[in-house]
Design an enzyme around this catalytic site. Sequence first.
Site, PDB file in Angstrom:
ATOM      1  N   PHE A 214       1.002  -1.278  -0.044  1.00  0.00           N
ATOM      2  CA  PHE A 214      -0.215   0.050   0.075  1.00  0.00           C
ATOM      3  C   PHE A 214       1.440   1.248   0.065  1.00  0.00           C
ATOM      4  CE2 PHE A 214      -4.331  -1.176   0.120  1.00  0.00           C
ATOM      5  CZ  PHE A 214      -4.063  -2.379  -0.247  1.00  0.00           C
TER       6      PHE A 214
ATOM      7  N   CYS B 143     -15.007   1.207  -0.896  1.00  0.00           N
ATOM      8  CA  CYS B 143     -14.581   0.226   0.537  1.00  0.00           C
ATOM      9  C   CYS B 143     -13.618   2.082   1.041  1.00  0.00           C
ATOM     10  CB  CYS B 143     -14.249  -1.131   0.411  1.00  0.00           C
ATOM     11  SG  CYS B 143     -14.751  -1.976  -0.386  1.00  0.00           S
TER      12      CYS B 143
HETATM   13  C1  UGA Z   1     -10.276  -3.374   0.439  1.00  0.00           C
HETATM   14  C2  UGA Z   1      -9.507  -3.235   1.332  1.00  0.00           C
HETATM   15  O1  UGA Z   1      -7.974  -3.715   0.717  1.00  0.00           O
HETATM   16  C3  UGA Z   1      -9.487  -4.973   1.588  1.00  0.00           C
HETATM   17  O2  UGA Z   1      -8.334  -5.458   3.129  1.00  0.00           O
HETATM   18  C4  UGA Z   1     -10.863  -4.790   2.497  1.00  0.00           C
HETATM   19  O3  UGA Z   1     -11.665  -5.802   2.660  1.00  0.00           O
HETATM   20  C5  UGA Z   1     -11.720  -3.931   0.957  1.00  0.00           C
HETATM   21  O4  UGA Z   1     -11.642  -2.617   0.497  1.00  0.00           O
HETATM   22  C6  UGA Z   1     -13.475  -3.751   1.870  1.00  0.00           C
HETATM   23  O5  UGA Z   1     -13.793  -2.907   2.766  1.00  0.00           O
HETATM   24  O6  UGA Z   1     -14.025  -4.481   1.440  1.00  0.00           O
HETATM   25  P1  UGA Z   1     -10.164  -3.011  -2.187  1.00  0.00           P
HETATM   26  O7  UGA Z   1     -11.412  -2.049  -2.072  1.00  0.00           O
HETATM   27  O8  UGA Z   1     -10.555  -4.091  -2.655  1.00  0.00           O
HETATM   28  O9  UGA Z   1     -10.107  -3.176  -0.712  1.00  0.00           O
HETATM   29  O10 UGA Z   1      -9.352  -2.424  -2.899  1.00  0.00           O
HETATM   30  P2  UGA Z   1      -7.520  -2.478  -2.169  1.00  0.00           P
HETATM   31  O11 UGA Z   1      -6.718  -3.307  -3.151  1.00  0.00           O
HETATM   32  O12 UGA Z   1      -7.469  -1.987  -1.281  1.00  0.00           O
HETATM   33  O13 UGA Z   1      -7.541  -0.965  -3.426  1.00  0.00           O
HETATM   34  C7  UGA Z   1      -7.853   0.378  -3.266  1.00  0.00           C
HETATM   35  C8  UGA Z   1      -8.042   1.642  -4.234  1.00  0.00           C
HETATM   36  O14 UGA Z   1      -6.944   2.292  -3.268  1.00  0.00           O
HETATM   37  C9  UGA Z   1      -7.570   1.574  -5.334  1.00  0.00           C
HETATM   38  O15 UGA Z   1      -8.608   2.756  -5.915  1.00  0.00           O
HETATM   39  C10 UGA Z   1      -6.323   1.561  -5.306  1.00  0.00           C
HETATM   40  O16 UGA Z   1      -5.407   1.780  -6.637  1.00  0.00           O
HETATM   41  C11 UGA Z   1      -5.988   2.517  -4.398  1.00  0.00           C
HETATM   42  N1  UGA Z   1      -4.471   1.901  -3.963  1.00  0.00           N
HETATM   43  C12 UGA Z   1      -3.855   0.759  -3.222  1.00  0.00           C
HETATM   44  C13 UGA Z   1      -3.285   2.727  -4.267  1.00  0.00           C
HETATM   45  O17 UGA Z   1      -3.687   3.375  -5.097  1.00  0.00           O
HETATM   46  N2  UGA Z   1      -2.134   2.022  -4.180  1.00  0.00           N
HETATM   47  C14 UGA Z   1      -1.830   0.991  -3.341  1.00  0.00           C
HETATM   48  O18 UGA Z   1      -0.865   1.270  -2.921  1.00  0.00           O
HETATM   49  C15 UGA Z   1      -2.379   0.261  -3.156  1.00  0.00           C
END
Ligand code: UGA
Length: 442
Positions: free
Chosen positions: A252, A263
């Site tokens: 992250f 989320c």
């Molecule tokens: C997130 C959490 O990671 C899960 O653990 C949680 O269960 C879920 O929400 C939920 O509450 O149901 P998700 O929304 O599927 O999961 O997506 P993520 O992979 O966490 O990414 C979220 C956002 O952050 C995306 O737009 C992604 O592109 C961004 N992101 C993520 C970044 O910009 N940089 C990173 O290093 C990681």
Amino acid sequence: MMRVAMIGGGYVGLTTGACLADLGHEVVCVDKDPRRIADLDRGKIPIYEPGLQPLVARLKKLERLSFTSDLPSATRAADVVFIAVGTPSRADGSIDLAQVEAAALEVAPHLADDALVVIKSTVVPGTCRRIADLIAGAVPGRSISVVSNPEFLREGSAIVDFMQPDRIVIGGRNAAGISRLRKLYSPFGKRNVPFVVTTPENAELIKYAANAFLALKIGYINDIANLCEQIGGDVRAVAHGIGLDPRIGSSFLAAGPGFGGSCFPKDTRALAAFGREAGAPQPLIELLIARNEDRMRGIVRRILEKIGQRAAARDATVAVFGLAFKANTDDVREAAGLTVIPMLQQAGIRVRAHDPEAMVTASQLLADVEWCDCPYGAAREADVIVVLTEWPSFRDIDVNRLAGSMRGQSVLDYRHVFNPSSAVSAGLDYWAVGAAPAAVPA
Ligand code: UGA
């Protein structure tokens, strides 16, 4: 084997239901929408989630997973009733618990005397207790337990996340309910997955605190990316350098267009609203929300700067690569593209767009976009390309072909999908988030 009724056939209900069936349980997924049930029965999955379709098909064939609109009979037959319905945001950011409450009242008359109700939906602290009171009011004199069991599944890797959990969080006050839920998850207990057994309020807060913390990491690295851009640094090197410290951790820390999805934006807003209401404001989270929204608007400012150098905005075309809020999903909820595209259109700019999976979902929410089957088609006559989703297939794009299709040369890469020196060699004016402008190779 336990019998499970999963109330809610949306993203969380469907993946959790299928995975519980894969653990050996008999799961009935209940949804109000008869069309969704009919589709699921025919093997049509309403969302794009890698591995889910074959998993559902296999478990359906084994008769461990079924779908129905008949809530009373599914509830009556169940050892465990999960509530996995939606908790949308209200205008002030707080969450609307109406669907959770309605589901609880609907199942209440059909619950066995010693039933276990599990709240899977993401809900603010105190909800479990409220739901227990609602059920006790509706069907008094029973020993029904209501337990919180938040989910930590990421879209795009939900099945792996379910099958290889970091922890199982159980929040309850009733020993019988807790032990039944432990039994449901016993295959994980055998693999020494930690079980965090605590109060319902703590369990409910763990979910919000986890998501908000992860979102903070992203917001932080995005601000560091801004700094790198100013001083000619590279945010990926900085992220690598700090992430090796186990107290920080390397995940992250990918800078990008700002976090989206169903989320993080919703949960950070809910935590901020809940903090205000509870008399413990969360200023870090409040600022994070504002920073993230501004970051998405900043993408438009950057595009307009590029266009200003090349063409009158009224005659300009921007190609957007990626509508999904991240790779491996067709979900566009709160994705950067959904903020950026209408703002560009308002400035009179024509938008062409491509996404490998999310064009159907995006086209329901965006008007007047020229949807293109491939990135080269989207790039045709474009003044600027902006990359907003890190689809692996974007890494294979031939930058020479891309440069040949464009009218301008600007590429704004918010996901580091292109190789900077290849892009520059192809004659592109290449900019990547958090990085110094690429040097022209000798
Ligand atoms: C997130 C959490 O990671 C899960 O653990 C949680 O269960 C879920 O929400 C939920 O509450 O149901 P998700 O929304 O599927 O999961 O997506 P993520 O992979 O966490 O990414 C979220 C956002 O952050 C995306 O737009 C992604 O592109 C961004 N992101 C993520 C970044 O910009 N940089 C990173 O290093 C990681």
